[in-house]
Design a protein around this motif. Structure first.
Motif, PDB file in Angstrom:
ATOM      1  N   LEU A 195      -9.452   4.822   4.827  1.00 39.51           N
ATOM      2  CA  LEU A 195      -8.827   5.197   3.562  1.00 39.51           C
ATOM      3  C   LEU A 195      -8.009   6.478   3.699  1.00 39.51           C
ATOM      4  CD1 LEU A 195     -11.660   4.277   1.043  1.00 39.51           C
ATOM      5  CD2 LEU A 195      -9.779   2.900   1.911  1.00 39.51           C
ATOM      6  N   SER A 196      -8.473   7.386   4.511  1.00 39.43           N
ATOM      7  CA  SER A 196      -7.679   8.598   4.766  1.00 39.43           C
ATOM      8  C   SER A 196      -6.371   8.236   5.459  1.00 39.43           C
ATOM      9  CB  SER A 196      -8.481   9.579   5.634  1.00 39.43           C
ATOM     10  OG  SER A 196      -9.631  10.023   4.964  1.00 39.43           O
ATOM     11  N   PHE A 197      -6.447   7.252   6.349  1.00 34.37           N
ATOM     12  CA  PHE A 197      -5.246   6.800   7.058  1.00 34.37           C
ATOM     13  C   PHE A 197      -4.232   6.208   6.085  1.00 34.37           C
ATOM     14  CE2 PHE A 197      -2.905   3.356   9.122  1.00 34.37           C
ATOM     15  CZ  PHE A 197      -2.306   4.028  10.186  1.00 34.37           C
ATOM     16  N   VAL A 198      -4.647   5.239   5.252  1.00 36.26           N
ATOM     17  CA  VAL A 198      -3.685   4.569   4.373  1.00 36.26           C
ATOM     18  C   VAL A 198      -3.205   5.506   3.261  1.00 36.26           C
ATOM     19  CG1 VAL A 198      -4.591   2.274   4.857  1.00 36.26           C
ATOM     20  CG2 VAL A 198      -5.437   3.536   2.876  1.00 36.26           C
ATOM     21  N   ARG A 199      -4.011   6.496   2.885  1.00 29.95           N
ATOM     22  CA  ARG A 199      -3.588   7.435   1.829  1.00 29.95           C
ATOM     23  C   ARG A 199      -2.556   8.440   2.330  1.00 29.95           C
ATOM     24  NH1 ARG A 199      -6.735   8.396  -2.795  1.00 29.95           N
ATOM     25  NH2 ARG A 199      -6.909  10.664  -2.491  1.00 29.95           N
ATOM     26  N   ASN A 200      -2.359   8.479   3.663  1.00 28.34           N
ATOM     27  CA  ASN A 200      -1.384   9.415   4.219  1.00 28.34           C
ATOM     28  C   ASN A 200      -0.385   8.747   5.161  1.00 28.34           C
ATOM     29  OD1 ASN A 200      -2.274  12.326   3.371  1.00 28.34           O
ATOM     30  ND2 ASN A 200      -4.169  11.202   3.836  1.00 28.34           N
ATOM     31  N   ALA A 201      -0.440   7.420   5.235  1.00 32.76           N
ATOM     32  CA  ALA A 201       0.501   6.696   6.091  1.00 32.76           C
ATOM     33  C   ALA A 201       1.799   6.432   5.343  1.00 32.76           C
ATOM     34  CB  ALA A 201      -0.125   5.378   6.543  1.00 32.76           C
ATOM     35  N   TRP A 202       2.853   6.121   6.116  1.00 35.61           N
ATOM     36  CA  TRP A 202       4.159   5.774   5.559  1.00 35.61           C
ATOM     37  C   TRP A 202       4.663   6.902   4.661  1.00 35.61           C
ATOM     38  CZ3 TRP A 202      -0.043   2.349   4.109  1.00 35.61           C
ATOM     39  CH2 TRP A 202      -0.392   1.501   5.167  1.00 35.61           C
ATOM     40  N   SER A 203       4.898   6.600   3.390  1.00 36.21           N
ATOM     41  CA  SER A 203       5.393   7.636   2.485  1.00 36.21           C
ATOM     42  C   SER A 203       4.289   8.190   1.589  1.00 36.21           C
ATOM     43  CB  SER A 203       6.516   7.055   1.610  1.00 36.21           C
ATOM     44  OG  SER A 203       7.562   6.566   2.414  1.00 36.21           O
ATOM     45  N   LEU A 254       0.843  -1.201   0.000  1.00 31.72           N
ATOM     46  CA  LEU A 254       0.000   0.000   0.000  1.00 31.72           C
ATOM     47  C   LEU A 254       0.876   1.247   0.000  1.00 31.72           C
ATOM     48  CD1 LEU A 254      -2.615  -1.046   2.733  1.00 31.72           C
ATOM     49  CD2 LEU A 254      -2.806  -1.293   0.251  1.00 31.72           C
ATOM     50  N   ASN A 255       2.071   1.106   0.574  1.00 27.55           N
ATOM     51  CA  ASN A 255       3.035   2.196   0.595  1.00 27.55           C
ATOM     52  C   ASN A 255       3.571   2.433  -0.819  1.00 27.55           C
ATOM     53  OD1 ASN A 255       4.757   4.151   1.621  1.00 27.55           O
ATOM     54  ND2 ASN A 255       6.313   2.677   2.259  1.00 27.55           N
ATOM     55  N   HIS A 256       3.662   3.685  -1.225  1.00 26.29           N
ATOM     56  CA  HIS A 256       4.137   4.015  -2.572  1.00 26.29           C
ATOM     57  C   HIS A 256       3.245   3.396  -3.650  1.00 26.29           C
ATOM     58  CE1 HIS A 256       7.816   6.155  -1.604  1.00 26.29           C
ATOM     59  NE2 HIS A 256       8.157   5.209  -0.764  1.00 26.29           N
ATOM     60  N   SER A 257       1.968   3.244  -3.367  1.00 24.35           N
ATOM     61  CA  SER A 257       1.057   2.634  -4.328  1.00 24.35           C
ATOM     62  C   SER A 257       0.199   3.694  -4.998  1.00 24.35           C
ATOM     63  CB  SER A 257       0.157   1.618  -3.624  1.00 24.35           C
ATOM     64  OG  SER A 257      -0.895   1.209  -4.471  1.00 24.35           O
TER      65      SER A 257
END
Length: 755
Positions: free
Chosen positions: A716-724, A657-660
């Motif tokens: 979805l807001s979390f994964v769209r702004n998590a990690w990088s 999901l990161n850099h996706s």
């Protein structure tokens, strides 16, 4: 109702003659199996079909045992069984947190092969899922905790908390399990990267490779095997304690390998009650499951009672298709290669839809024991599709909830005898040479648990035999467990021209004996092993132990390995596993030696260095979970079990999901995927992910009442702004709009549709 649903979900408005025939076939099958009656144990047994020459025997059934999901035997041949009574009481999981789980002891007191007594050891448990006997106690996994419970005359004694977060994160379907006590004296798990070991009154916990989903087993050399729900068999080429020294290294060659890539299944009855049965290709024209969708409970057979052709075979349960598959494995160099035993049929299959084999276990009599939950619902609510809910309702699969069976599979005409182990040290050492792998394993464990040093001279006498044997291997690891192992013991088992797998298992014990006195001798041996192609990779995995004794001791061996084998991915990853936080320096050394940018070791090093950078960036934002608390929680319980805590994906399960660009791209597309699911292949950052590299399907959660649209927006807001990642937030209205757009949809999306 069900007929119109079938036609709407599985057929097109128009079709050619072949499609019409297929539709007619499906309808006929629907009519024939429209009902799914609850059968008595004797009736269900009649519906089981085994390979010719074998038979299934009923060992226990309700009310003696209820919803069995895991078991183990003690030295007396008694079964200790975990009963997960609370699992999915209905399609929404009502009452799943009820304290009705138990650990029970089943015993056959008259020797007829069937249990006739039941003793409750522990009750009032919530969804117990794994157990393991260690010394005078029992390890019990009751999410989220792992307990060690002392055994006092078949009654539970003092409880010690071993791990408060054994199953942290994930839902019931995706939580650690197994508690498999392997040859190297550590206890390993599926769906987990933790291993455990009891040392005196202390419990040790270490990180290891992440493995599998439900169930775990080992072969004669202590290599672990496992799977996930869509893949037949995965496993390791090397001993489980090796190759996890570098926490920066996400994928290590030789571990988590696809052993049997053929995932075809051959049910003997229609199996429309699978979660994705509405998707073209999941079921064939006769409504039978085409490929694994719930593979679990793998067992490497080592029982010595089936005949030579079955030794080392891998048996895999598939409860959705009511069957057990047989696979044949063989060694080639240090690789393990597997294939299905037959085309078009299975080792065991049933026409009873409620036959749900979820775990397989070896017995002290050489038989295979089958744990049958015997219930209609096996899919957890988190991923339950409307299609499957309809199937459950159509054939009244919810009830009953108080059934369960245990079978044993034996050669027809045989009378298996359970070998009872005494605590006599000499007898236990002798049992290390048994033809039954369960007996060998149990004897080893009892010797280690007893910590009786009187066993040491007996074990060394066993090692003096010039013939390399499995008994030698167990004796070596008993000595390791007794803290009496020496380099000479290992050298007496290792044979330069011997069994490669056995050699590697012996060499894997080196880290436990390495000290200042034998350091030079071990280093000399490893330098010699580098020149053996078959031993080079395992030598690389031993280097971290060498470096602990002397920081620069492994430098020359490092150099020898990458210069001898720069394009061998197994050796490359072995070298990298010894370079924790020194990857950049190693890359510079390799580049100075050979500037070729296509060297496999260089490409794999660069990937690790990139992952380190991404993880460093990912750890910088600690405020995101506070901003989206519900989203963070849902990610931990639903998403991270397949996509990883760092969002970089998990081998064999899911892409990153990161850099996706799928995550950070158009939010309507991401919402649609999460609501309705996605069927692979999937392209992320130019790399195509497809089965068997990953699970081919991601289930949607549109029909899960546990998650509101506001919850999904937070997720979805979390994964769209998590990690990088950095992308626009998702709102509740955004989710509602996509729901409205695809109202009534059940089918998963493909990437082509979404484009």
């Amino acid at each position: 109702m069900w007929m119109s649903f079938l036609l709407a979900g599985l057929t097109a408005a128009s079709c050619n003659s072949g499609e019409k025939d297929a539709k007619a076939d499906s309808i006929a099958m629907r009519r024939q199996f429209a009902e799914s009656p609850v059968l008595t144990p004797a009736q269900s047994l009649e519906h089981l079909q085994t390979e010719e020459g074998f038979t299934a025997q009923l060992v226990a059934a309700e009310p003696q045992v209820v919803v069995p999901v895991a078991m183990t035997f003690d030295e007396r041949g008694r079964m200790w069984v975990a009963e997960m009574t609370g699992y999915m009481p209905d399609t929404v999981g009502t009452g799943e947190e009820a304290m009705n789980g138990k650990i029970v002891i089943l015993e056959d007191t008259n020797g007829d092969g069937a249990a006739d007594t039941r003793t409750v050891f522990l009750d009032s448990l919530i969804l117990p899922r794994a157990l393991c006997i260690v010394g005078n106690g029992l390890l019990v996994a009751e999410p989220p905790r792992l307990w060690f419970v002392e055994i006092n005359g078949d009654k539970a004694g003092k409880k010690t908390l071993v791990d408060s977060a054994f199953t942290e994160g994930g839902n019931v379907e995706h939580q650690p399990n197994g508690l498999y006590r392997a040859m190297d004296n550590w206890i390993y798990n599926a769906k987990s990267s933790k291993r455990y070991r009891k040392e005196g009154n202390r419990w040790l916990k270490e990180e290891t490779h992440f493995r599998g989903q439900w169930g775990i087993s080992q072969d004669n050399y202590g290599r672990l095997f496992y799977n996930n729900n869509s893949e037949n068999l995965l496993g390791d080429y090397f001993s489980p304690g090796l190759g996890s020294a570098n926490t920066n290294q996400r994928r290590v060659a030789g571990f988590n390998e696809n052993i049997v890539p053929d995932n075809r299944t051959y049910p003997i009855r229609p199996t429309p009650g699978v979660n994705r049965g509405y998707i073209k290709g999941v079921l064939d024209d006769s409504l039978r499951l085409v490929n694994f969708t719930a593979a679990c409970g793998p067992l490497i057979y080592r029982g010595g009672a089936f005949g030579e052709g079955y030794e080392g075979n891998a048996f895999v349960a598939e409860p959705s298709a009511n069957l057990i598959k047989r696979n044949i494995l063989k060694d080639s160099l240090y690789f393990v290669i597997g294939r299905q035993a037959y085309a078009g049929k299975e080792f065991l299959a049933s026409t009873d839809e409620r036959f749900r084999p979820v775990n397989l276990h070896p017995g002290p009599d050489g038989a295979i024991y089958v744990l049958d939950m015997y219930r209609g619902i096996i899919q957890h609510k988190t991923y339950l599709t409307p299609y499957l809910k309809n199937e459950i309702g159509t054939r009244s699969l919810t009830q009953p909830l108080n059934c369960g069976r245990i079978y044993r599979i034996v050669p027809k005409g045989s009378k298996p005898v359970t070998e009872v182990l005494t605590r006599n040290t000499a007898d236990l050492v002798k049992a290390l040479g048994s033809k039954n792998g369960w007996i060998r394993d149990k004897a080893q464990q009892m010797l280690v648990d007893a910590q009786d040093k009187a066993a040491v001279p007996l074990l060394r006498a066993l090692l003096e035999d010039s013939v390399q044997s499995l008994a030698d291997l167990h004796a070596l690891w008993v000595l390791e467990g007794l803290h009496a192992l020496t380099f000479d013991d290992i050298a007496s088992v290792y044979r330069a021209e011997g069994n490669i797998a056995l050699n590697h298992s012996a060499l894997a014990a080196i880290p436990s004996i390495l000290n200042s006195r034998n350091f030079e001798t071990v280093t000399y041996l490893l330098a010699e092993l580098v020149t053996h192609k078959e031993d080079a990779a395992v030598t690389g995995y031993l280097l971290p132990a060498l470096a602990k004794q002397h920081p620069a001791a492994d430098k020359e061996l490092f150099k020898m390995l990458y210069e001898y084998y720069p394009n061998d991915r197994y050796v490359a990853d072995a070298v990298i596993s010894s370079a924790q936080d020194k990857e950049t320096k190693l890359l510079a050394d390799i580049t100075a030696w050979n500037p070729d940018t296509n060297l496999i070791i260089r490409r794999r090093l660069e990937k690790v260095i990139k992952d380190v950078k991404n993880n460093r960036q990912a750890n910088m934002d600690g405020a995101l979970a506070k901003q989206y608390p519900r989203g963070s929680l849902i990610f931990k319980t639903v998403c991270q079990t397949c996509h990883g805590t760092d969002g970089d994906g998990i081998q064999s399960l899911a892409p990153p999901l990161n850099h996706s660009e799928i995550v950070t791209g158009k939010k309507e597309r991401l919402i649609a995927i999460v609501l309705y699911g996605l069927t692979g292949p999937v392209e992320v950052n130019g790399k195509v992910y497809k089965a068997p590299e990953i699970n081919a399907d991601m289930p949607g959660i549109a029909s899960n009442d546990e998650f509101s649209d506001a919850d999904i927006a937070q997720l979805l807001s979390f994964v769209r702004n998590a990690w990088s990642n950095k992308a626009e937030k998702v709102t509740e209205k955004d989710v509602q709009a996509v729901r409205q757009q695809y109202k009534g949809r059940q089918k998963s999306f493909t990437m082509e549709e979404l484009k």
